[in-house]
Design an enzyme around this catalytic site. Structure first.
Site, PDB file in Angstrom:
ATOM      1  N   HIS A 161      -5.251   8.440   0.656  1.00  0.00           N
ATOM      2  CA  HIS A 161      -6.688   8.251   1.018  1.00  0.00           C
ATOM      3  C   HIS A 161      -7.126   9.797   1.727  1.00  0.00           C
ATOM      4  O   HIS A 161      -8.030  10.037   1.717  1.00  0.00           O
ATOM      5  CB  HIS A 161      -6.676   7.415   2.363  1.00  0.00           C
ATOM      6  N   ASP A 197       1.800   7.238   8.321  1.00  0.00           N
ATOM      7  CA  ASP A 197       2.544   6.163   8.887  1.00  0.00           C
ATOM      8  C   ASP A 197       2.568   4.837   8.024  1.00  0.00           C
ATOM      9  O   ASP A 197       3.443   4.100   7.838  1.00  0.00           O
ATOM     10  CB  ASP A 197       1.914   5.565  10.232  1.00  0.00           C
ATOM     11  N   GLU A 225      14.774  -2.826  -6.266  1.00  0.00           N
ATOM     12  CA  GLU A 225      14.272  -2.893  -7.435  1.00  0.00           C
ATOM     13  C   GLU A 225      12.745  -2.191  -7.305  1.00  0.00           C
ATOM     14  O   GLU A 225      12.204  -1.528  -8.538  1.00  0.00           O
ATOM     15  CB  GLU A 225      13.754  -4.299  -8.056  1.00  0.00           C
ATOM     16  N   HIS A 237      18.108 -11.854 -18.577  1.00  0.00           N
ATOM     17  CA  HIS A 237      18.194 -12.946 -18.061  1.00  0.00           C
ATOM     18  C   HIS A 237      16.730 -13.449 -18.147  1.00  0.00           C
ATOM     19  O   HIS A 237      16.176 -13.894 -17.116  1.00  0.00           O
ATOM     20  CB  HIS A 237      18.659 -12.988 -16.662  1.00  0.00           C
TER      21      HIS A 237
END
Length: 644
Positions: A36, A125, A382, A432
């Site tokens: 931002h 933050d 991940e 998988h």
């Protein structure tokens, strides 16, 4: 405004870059993770001499401008990565620092240093509240990435107001626990203190650095500074006028005095920095010509000249060998076949190396003691892994790949979106891939993930049916330089599908006729991945009954949809309305191929915990049901209806 004082010191006194060549290989990287703050970055790029004229700053956030609301890689010169989703710029920067360290270890020689730059990050933050910051920064500390320098904009404000109501942790202690070098209590508006902190960070070569800078958001705006009102909204005409008076700025909007413009202009200094590097690289080229050629090839992102022929030969060999293996194992075989000729491959897995088969015989672990490795144990991270690999791709010199179970792509979803948005060459290995996972049950059995990945613009998804298609999928993924690829691979062994040499060449088109019939087909079966084997058994049974059926293998719908109309018509003739799709996942995706009158066999529910063959039988994905679907369509006269 709150980080402007820090930016001035960093960009004028420390950052090594050349505005005339934003892609110079040995430039420092600068990332605004708190995206931002984009206008600060645009101002820095404009002032230092990048191709970002004042007119573009005037058109901030307007359609077609090069100054969008959040920085976008590939749109604005000098923007290293697209930021906005908080924490991901920080994770990208960790990947950049990994790539810098690995390239330096691989290419530098004692008397010739050609890779030597820092990665600087501004973060806020919000970045630290996002969980990805923990994943990425924990690993960065473990890897001891000494050239990663992060400046924490500790202004205590987020959109909802003062963060003390929801963010009270001891950030410096948190990063010290990660193993970082932490500079505490910096006054972000004291240039001398800022300079000393950056000097200390650069002097610390064994740990990444977090500089904790106390700043005031909206610094200089007398009535709004220090409040959430300056976070994302314009100050307004009255406050702008008050700010001009408060800071003593008498000049009209968008007017920069010549003396200030001259003082900021970094083009001459940047050209000198790159010229010096070029001189040193020429000496390196003379001393190590082979290494120099390889470095230039890698940083251009070009594959070896013989890659295509080598990969095609490997596909032909696998076809002759006809292995019956899980496609996750076939993926490892592909790495064994292609890896020796691709030193730029840098891979890893999120704590599933033995299951994902992402580690091959040429893999060497990259860790704090071995920076020249090509395999990272990412741990159970991940999201962080995926965003870090995006950063590796952004840095250049490597083609990253990373693995986990397909269902856990959900953890990393926004990093996948960012890879697609930025057009990064990144290979996501997802094993998988279906209810074929079996006993681990519905929490681990992917059902909707294949379709949701296909819905991502610029993401190419391959779901191969055997070892041959798996190797072809890897070839396509490595050759694709304009976006990411997801490889969806089985846990269970899959039968080899025989093919002619002509069919081998057609795999790269994404969909092709795998089993033909005598005469004109009355029906078409379309299958992917592990379900091709099921559809092939149904094709055999129907053929034995004298029913003319065509079987189409569709490992990559994106590649198929990109083919010319005449090719797609040759594979899926519109005149043949009796169509059955077979894929162990949600079925909505297949409307466009089978039409309203076709049958979509799949899994529109969650799975079950049981041996995989029992699960397939339970949900009705069997050769018998596939054959019955074709018979039912033909009995109902569907073969006479065309597909629009």
């Amino acid at each position: 405004m709150g980080m402007a004082d820090i930016a001035e010191v960093l960009w004028n006194d420390h950052l090594r870059h050349n505005p005339a060549n934003p892609s110079w290989a040995d430039r420092d990287r600068f990332v605004v993770s708190n995206g931002h703050g984009s206008m600060l970055l645009y101002a820095l790029l404009h002032l230092t001499g990048y191709d970002l004229p004042m007119e573009e700053l005037r058109r901030f956030r307007q359609l077609g401008s090069r100054t969008p609301g959040h920085p976008e890689h590939g749109l604005t010169p000098g923007v290293e990565t697209t930021t906005g989703p908080l924490g991901q710029g920080l994770a990208n920067a960790v990947g950049m620092a990994i790539a810098e360290r690995a390239l330096a270890a691989e290419f530098n020689r004692e008397e010739h240093v050609v890779v030597d730059h820092h990665t600087y990050v501004f973060l806020g933050d919000g970045c630290l509240m996002e969980g990805i910051s923990h994943e990425a920064c924990s690993l960065a500390g473990t890897l001891r990435l000494g050239k990663l320098v992060c400046v924490y904009d500790d202004n205590g404000i987020s959109i909802d107001g003062k963060v003390e109501g929801w963010f009270t942790e001891d950030v410096p202690a948190r990063f010290e626990a990660y193993g970082w070098h932490v500079v505490r209590g910096l006054d972000g508006h004291d240039p001398e203190a800022v300079a000393a902190a950056i000097d200390a960070a650069k002097a610390e070569t064994g740990r990444p650095t977090l500089i904790c800078a106390r700043t005031v958001i909206g610094w200089g705006a007398p009535n709004k500074q220090g409040t959430a009102a300056t976070h994302g909204a314009a100050l307004g005409a009255d406050e702008v006028a008050a700010t001009r008076e408060a800071i003593g700025w008498p000049h009209p909007p968008f007017e920069i005095p010549d003396a200030l413009r001259k003082g900021w202009d970094a083009r001459q200094r940047g050209a000198a920095l790159e010229k010096d590097w070029t001189r040193r690289f020429e000496a390196y080229r003379k001393a190590h010509p082979k290494l120099a050629r390889e470095f230039l090839r890698r940083t251009r992102g070009a594959l070896p000249e013989d890659f295509d022929s080598h990969a095609r030969a490997a596909i032909a060999r696998v076809s002759e060998q006809a292995p019956v293996v899980a496609t996750r194992k076939a993926s490892e075989m592909a790495l064994e076949a292609l890896g020796p000729g691709l030193p730029e491959l840098l891979g890893g897995s999120a704590d599933l190396t033995g299951s994902n088969n992402t580690k091959w015989s040429g893999s060497k672990v990259l860790d704090a003691e071995h920076p020249s490795g090509n395999y990272v144990y990412f741990g159970v991270r991940e999201f962080g892994m995926s965003a870090i690999c995006n950063g590796i791709a952004l840095h250049g010199g490597y083609i990253p790949y990373c693995g986990t179970f397909l269902v856990f792509s959900e953890y990393a979803r926004n990093a996948l979106r960012m890879a697609a948005l930025m057009g990064l060459r990144n290979v996501f290995v997802y094993t998988h891939d279906s209810i074929g996972l079996g006993e681990d049950g519905p929490t681990h059995q992917a059902v909707e993930q294949t379709s949701t990945l296909r819905l991502l613009p610029n993401m190419v998804v391959w779901r191969p049916c055997d070892a041959v298609e798996t190797l072809a999928a890897w070839k396509a993924a490595l050759e694709r330089a304009t976006g990411p690829t997801a490889l969806l691979l089985s846990r269970q062994n899959l039968a080899h599908q025989p093919r002619t040499s002509a069919q081998l060449a057609l795999i790269e088109r994404g969909g092709y006729v795998l089993r033909e019939c005598e005469g004109e087909p009355r029906a078409i079966l379309i299958a992917t991945g592990s379900e091709v084997e099921i559809a092939a058994a149904a094709h055999e049974a129907l053929t034995a009954e004298g029913i003319a059926v065509r079987l189409v293998s569709m490992p990559c719908t994106e590649a198929f949809d990109a083919q010319p109309d005449d090719y797609r018509e040759s594979v899926l003739p519109r005149a043949i309305g009796a169509r059955v799709s077979v894929e162990a996942g949600v079925t909505d995706w297949w409307h466009k191929y089978v039409g309203a009158g076709g049958v979509r066999l799949g899994v529109d529910r969650f799975g079950e915990s049981a041996p995989y063959k029992h699960v397939y039988e339970h949900v009705g994905l069997t050769a018998e049901r596939v054959a019955d679907a074709v018979r039912g369509l033909l009995d109902a006269g569907a073969g006479k209806r065309s597909v629009a």
